[in-house]
Motif scaffolding. Structure first.
Motif, PDB file in Angstrom:
ATOM      1  N   LYS A  14       0.835  -1.200   0.000  1.00 46.44           N
ATOM      2  CA  LYS A  14       0.000   0.000   0.000  1.00 46.44           C
ATOM      3  C   LYS A  14       0.868   1.247   0.000  1.00 46.44           C
ATOM      4  O   LYS A  14       0.587   2.197  -0.699  1.00 46.44           O
ATOM      5  CB  LYS A  14      -0.944  -0.019   1.193  1.00 46.44           C
ATOM      6  CG  LYS A  14      -2.020  -1.082   1.055  1.00 46.44           C
ATOM      7  CD  LYS A  14      -2.887  -1.171   2.277  1.00 46.44           C
ATOM      8  CE  LYS A  14      -3.872  -2.310   2.132  1.00 46.44           C
ATOM      9  NZ  LYS A  14      -4.655  -2.523   3.329  1.00 46.44           N
ATOM     10  N   PHE A  17       2.348   1.904  -3.430  1.00 42.84           N
ATOM     11  CA  PHE A  17       1.427   2.570  -4.351  1.00 42.84           C
ATOM     12  C   PHE A  17       1.564   4.092  -4.227  1.00 42.84           C
ATOM     13  O   PHE A  17       1.737   4.792  -5.231  1.00 42.84           O
ATOM     14  CB  PHE A  17      -0.015   2.130  -4.076  1.00 42.84           C
ATOM     15  CG  PHE A  17      -1.019   2.838  -4.928  1.00 42.84           C
ATOM     16  CD1 PHE A  17      -1.197   2.482  -6.255  1.00 42.84           C
ATOM     17  CD2 PHE A  17      -1.782   3.866  -4.413  1.00 42.84           C
ATOM     18  CE1 PHE A  17      -2.109   3.152  -7.059  1.00 42.84           C
ATOM     19  CE2 PHE A  17      -2.708   4.536  -5.197  1.00 42.84           C
ATOM     20  CZ  PHE A  17      -2.869   4.175  -6.524  1.00 42.84           C
ATOM     21  N   TYR A  18       1.525   4.597  -3.022  1.00 49.11           N
ATOM     22  CA  TYR A  18       1.641   6.039  -2.806  1.00 49.11           C
ATOM     23  C   TYR A  18       3.017   6.545  -3.240  1.00 49.11           C
ATOM     24  O   TYR A  18       3.122   7.585  -3.906  1.00 49.11           O
ATOM     25  CB  TYR A  18       1.382   6.387  -1.336  1.00 49.11           C
ATOM     26  CG  TYR A  18       1.491   7.857  -1.065  1.00 49.11           C
ATOM     27  CD1 TYR A  18       0.466   8.720  -1.427  1.00 49.11           C
ATOM     28  CD2 TYR A  18       2.620   8.394  -0.462  1.00 49.11           C
ATOM     29  CE1 TYR A  18       0.558  10.084  -1.189  1.00 49.11           C
ATOM     30  CE2 TYR A  18       2.725   9.752  -0.228  1.00 49.11           C
ATOM     31  CZ  TYR A  18       1.695  10.590  -0.589  1.00 49.11           C
ATOM     32  OH  TYR A  18       1.800  11.935  -0.369  1.00 49.11           O
ATOM     33  N   LEU A  46      -5.567  11.926  -4.074  1.00 40.93           N
ATOM     34  CA  LEU A  46      -4.336  11.142  -4.190  1.00 40.93           C
ATOM     35  C   LEU A  46      -3.577  11.096  -2.873  1.00 40.93           C
ATOM     36  O   LEU A  46      -2.951  10.084  -2.556  1.00 40.93           O
ATOM     37  CB  LEU A  46      -3.448  11.689  -5.312  1.00 40.93           C
ATOM     38  CG  LEU A  46      -4.068  11.627  -6.710  1.00 40.93           C
ATOM     39  CD1 LEU A  46      -3.115  12.223  -7.740  1.00 40.93           C
ATOM     40  CD2 LEU A  46      -4.441  10.208  -7.084  1.00 40.93           C
ATOM     41  N   ASN A  48      -4.844  10.825  -0.050  1.00 38.35           N
ATOM     42  CA  ASN A  48      -5.505   9.852   0.821  1.00 38.35           C
ATOM     43  C   ASN A  48      -4.842   8.479   0.745  1.00 38.35           C
ATOM     44  O   ASN A  48      -4.970   7.690   1.676  1.00 38.35           O
ATOM     45  CB  ASN A  48      -6.989   9.732   0.475  1.00 38.35           C
ATOM     46  CG  ASN A  48      -7.758  10.980   0.866  1.00 38.35           C
ATOM     47  OD1 ASN A  48      -7.334  11.727   1.742  1.00 38.35           O
ATOM     48  ND2 ASN A  48      -8.878  11.205   0.213  1.00 38.35           N
ATOM     49  N   TYR A  49      -4.133   8.201  -0.331  1.00 36.75           N
ATOM     50  CA  TYR A  49      -3.452   6.904  -0.460  1.00 36.75           C
ATOM     51  C   TYR A  49      -2.232   6.815   0.449  1.00 36.75           C
ATOM     52  O   TYR A  49      -1.701   5.736   0.669  1.00 36.75           O
ATOM     53  CB  TYR A  49      -3.075   6.625  -1.917  1.00 36.75           C
ATOM     54  CG  TYR A  49      -4.304   6.485  -2.786  1.00 36.75           C
ATOM     55  CD1 TYR A  49      -5.225   5.476  -2.554  1.00 36.75           C
ATOM     56  CD2 TYR A  49      -4.559   7.384  -3.810  1.00 36.75           C
ATOM     57  CE1 TYR A  49      -6.370   5.353  -3.333  1.00 36.75           C
ATOM     58  CE2 TYR A  49      -5.696   7.270  -4.591  1.00 36.75           C
ATOM     59  CZ  TYR A  49      -6.594   6.253  -4.344  1.00 36.75           C
ATOM     60  OH  TYR A  49      -7.728   6.136  -5.108  1.00 36.75           O
ATOM     61  N   LYS A  50      -1.801   7.950   0.984  1.00 39.81           N
ATOM     62  CA  LYS A  50      -0.689   7.954   1.935  1.00 39.81           C
ATOM     63  C   LYS A  50      -1.042   7.129   3.168  1.00 39.81           C
ATOM     64  O   LYS A  50      -0.178   6.511   3.789  1.00 39.81           O
ATOM     65  CB  LYS A  50      -0.370   9.392   2.347  1.00 39.81           C
ATOM     66  CG  LYS A  50       0.841   9.511   3.254  1.00 39.81           C
ATOM     67  CD  LYS A  50       0.984  10.912   3.815  1.00 39.81           C
ATOM     68  CE  LYS A  50       1.524  11.857   2.794  1.00 39.81           C
ATOM     69  NZ  LYS A  50       1.845  13.189   3.348  1.00 39.81           N
ATOM     70  N   THR A  53      -4.629   3.215   1.974  1.00 40.10           N
ATOM     71  CA  THR A  53      -5.781   2.692   1.249  1.00 40.10           C
ATOM     72  C   THR A  53      -5.367   2.345  -0.177  1.00 40.10           C
ATOM     73  O   THR A  53      -4.412   2.904  -0.705  1.00 40.10           O
ATOM     74  CB  THR A  53      -6.939   3.707   1.220  1.00 40.10           C
ATOM     75  OG1 THR A  53      -6.465   4.908   0.608  1.00 40.10           O
ATOM     76  CG2 THR A  53      -7.464   4.001   2.601  1.00 40.10           C
ATOM     77  N   THR A  54      -6.080   1.416  -0.762  1.00 38.82           N
ATOM     78  CA  THR A  54      -5.788   1.035  -2.148  1.00 38.82           C
ATOM     79  C   THR A  54      -6.876   1.579  -3.059  1.00 38.82           C
ATOM     80  O   THR A  54      -8.021   1.754  -2.633  1.00 38.82           O
ATOM     81  CB  THR A  54      -5.694  -0.497  -2.309  1.00 38.82           C
ATOM     82  OG1 THR A  54      -6.900  -1.087  -1.836  1.00 38.82           O
ATOM     83  CG2 THR A  54      -4.520  -1.064  -1.547  1.00 38.82           C
ATOM     84  N   PRO A  55      -6.537   1.834  -4.301  1.00 43.12           N
ATOM     85  CA  PRO A  55      -7.529   2.401  -5.218  1.00 43.12           C
ATOM     86  C   PRO A  55      -8.522   1.335  -5.680  1.00 43.12           C
ATOM     87  O   PRO A  55      -8.228   0.140  -5.660  1.00 43.12           O
ATOM     88  CB  PRO A  55      -6.668   2.882  -6.389  1.00 43.12           C
ATOM     89  CG  PRO A  55      -5.517   1.943  -6.396  1.00 43.12           C
ATOM     90  CD  PRO A  55      -5.240   1.652  -4.943  1.00 43.12           C
ATOM     91  N   ARG A  59     -10.245   3.372 -10.580  1.00 43.04           N
ATOM     92  CA  ARG A  59      -9.271   4.420 -10.271  1.00 43.04           C
ATOM     93  C   ARG A  59      -7.868   3.974 -10.673  1.00 43.04           C
ATOM     94  O   ARG A  59      -7.093   4.744 -11.229  1.00 43.04           O
ATOM     95  CB  ARG A  59      -9.354   4.761  -8.783  1.00 43.04           C
ATOM     96  CG  ARG A  59      -8.319   5.704  -8.225  1.00 43.04           C
ATOM     97  CD  ARG A  59      -8.485   7.185  -8.525  1.00 43.04           C
ATOM     98  NE  ARG A  59      -9.763   7.794  -8.419  1.00 43.04           N
ATOM     99  CZ  ARG A  59     -10.190   8.557  -7.420  1.00 43.04           C
ATOM    100  NH1 ARG A  59      -9.430   8.769  -6.373  1.00 43.04           N
ATOM    101  NH2 ARG A  59     -11.374   9.132  -7.461  1.00 43.04           N
TER     102      ARG A  59
END
Length: 114
Positions: A14, A17-18, A46, A48-50, A53-55, A59
């Motif tokens: 996760k 991803f960020y 974007l 929020n992925y910090k 969370t995964t998209p 998305r």
């Protein structure tokens, strides 16, 4: 013990991803805010992925199309950046490599116009 390892691996992916979003936005020289505007996302979508969370699938596809990379790279399942965009690939070159490419590109263009 195995459950703890899986949780750590999941958390690592996760954050990858960020981190990869950050790398790609820097390569494109665009802020998260600019990317969010271009894609019609709400402000800080974007960032929020910090939090880990995964998209959603849609998305993820939007972002991979925008950055022209594979979903596997963006999600951390591939280690090497698989670039689908010539512009992004060019950004990865060093200054010396870009200079070296110039005569190659010129020769190729001249051969195509004959």
């Amino acid at each position: 013990m195995e459950k703890e390892r899986l949780d750590i691996d999941s958390q690592s992916n996760k954050s990858i991803f960020y981190e990869r979003l950050l790398i790609l936005s820097n390569l494109k020289r665009e802020s998260f805010n600019r990317i969010e505007i271009n894609l019609g996302y709400s402000r800080n979508a974007l960032n929020n992925y910090k939090n880990g969370t995964t998209p959603s699938g849609s998305r993820l596809l939007e972002l991979t199309n925008y950055f022209q990379v594979t979903p596997g790279y963006l999600m951390g399942m591939e280690d090497e950046l698989s670039v689908l965009s010539p512009d992004l690939l060019f950004q990865l070159f060093t200054q010396e490599q870009k200079i070296e490419m110039l005569p190659l590109c010129q020769n190729w263009l001249l051969s195509k116009t004959r």
